[in-house]
Design an enzyme around this catalytic site. Structure first.
Site, PDB file in Angstrom:
ATOM      1  N   HIS A  15       2.677  -4.901  14.307  1.00 47.94           N
ATOM      2  CA  HIS A  15       3.965  -4.724  13.594  1.00 47.94           C
ATOM      3  C   HIS A  15       5.111  -5.305  14.424  1.00 47.94           C
ATOM      4  CE1 HIS A  15       1.993  -0.924  11.736  1.00 47.94           C
ATOM      5  NE2 HIS A  15       2.112  -1.794  10.754  1.00 47.94           N
ATOM      6  N   LYS A  61       0.587  11.138   0.809  1.00 46.74           N
ATOM      7  CA  LYS A  61      -0.215  10.674   1.936  1.00 46.74           C
ATOM      8  C   LYS A  61      -0.108  11.725   3.034  1.00 46.74           C
ATOM      9  CE  LYS A  61      -0.576   5.638   1.958  1.00 46.74           C
ATOM     10  NZ  LYS A  61      -0.247   4.405   2.690  1.00 46.74           N
ATOM     11  N   ARG A  70      -2.710 -10.137   7.613  1.00 47.10           N
ATOM     12  CA  ARG A  70      -3.772 -10.345   8.599  1.00 47.10           C
ATOM     13  C   ARG A  70      -4.884 -11.130   7.902  1.00 47.10           C
ATOM     14  NH1 ARG A  70      -3.905  -4.155   9.632  1.00 47.10           N
ATOM     15  NH2 ARG A  70      -3.925  -4.533   7.420  1.00 47.10           N
ATOM     16  N   SER A 121      -3.129   0.226  11.938  1.00 49.06           N
ATOM     17  CA  SER A 121      -2.846   1.599  12.373  1.00 49.06           C
ATOM     18  C   SER A 121      -4.083   2.466  12.170  1.00 49.06           C
ATOM     19  CB  SER A 121      -1.677   2.177  11.565  1.00 49.06           C
ATOM     20  OG  SER A 121      -0.511   1.427  11.795  1.00 49.06           O
TER      21      SER A 121
END
Ligand code: PNS
Length: 161
Positions: A19, A43, A92, A130
């Protein structure tokens, strides 16, 4: 000349060096960056919103042109509220593409004034996320070099070692 601001949204649970690489590179293009953490009650993040804000602020304390904030509701509405028209996301592997493409098209449908732009991750962070970092850390794996030192310490605290 008017200031060009981009909004970099995400969960950031926690912020990683991947990040930070996107942030540093985006600052070469934009005058200001707003890192916007989604406050999603559905979440169950490892770190509270306050902890995530604190870690990002500390990791980027030298950057005067970065604001760390949280949002709920529609991202495109938040982007307009921040007087921006750019959503920044990092990409990515190919596996990110479908999700990002879907999200970009939905955001475009919701507000055609807001543009999504993508920066390819540096090859060094190609395999990190993460989620995978948390998994390795939870099992006692050495994740130094993948996250800022202060995040590494917080992960160790969370997982009790
Ligand atoms: O780091 P993440 O979890 O991949 O980030 C996802 C995020 C926060 C960018 C995305 O969930 C989001 O923008 N949520 C806000 C709700 C919204 O605007 N949804 C409609 C567009 S998909």
């Amino acid at each position: 000349m008017s200031q060009k601001t981009a909004v970099y949204p995400g969960t950031f649970d926690p912020i990683t060096n991947g990040h930070l690489s996107i942030v540093n590179r985006a600052l070469k293009i934009f005058d200001k960056l707003v890192i916007a953490i989604l406050n999603n009650p559905f979440k169950a993040p490892l770190f509270s919103l306050e902890e995530r804000i604190d870690m990002i602020q500390k990791a980027l304390k030298e950057k005067t042109n970065v604001e760390v904030d949280s949002f709920d509701g529609l991202l495109v509405d938040y982007v307009i509220k921040k007087k921006s028209n750019v959503i920044l996301r990092g990409l990515r592997a190919l596996s990110d593409f479908e999700y990002e493409f879907q999200m970009a098209l939905m955001n475009r449908k919701l507000n055609r004034e807001v543009q999504s732009i993508f920066l390819m991750t540096d090859y060094k962070w190609f395999y990190t996320s993460s989620t995978i970092i948390k998994e390795a850390a939870s099992l006692g794996g050495d994740i130094s070099g993948l996250v800022p030192a202060l995040v590494n310490e917080k992960l160790k605290e969370k997982f009790g070692y």
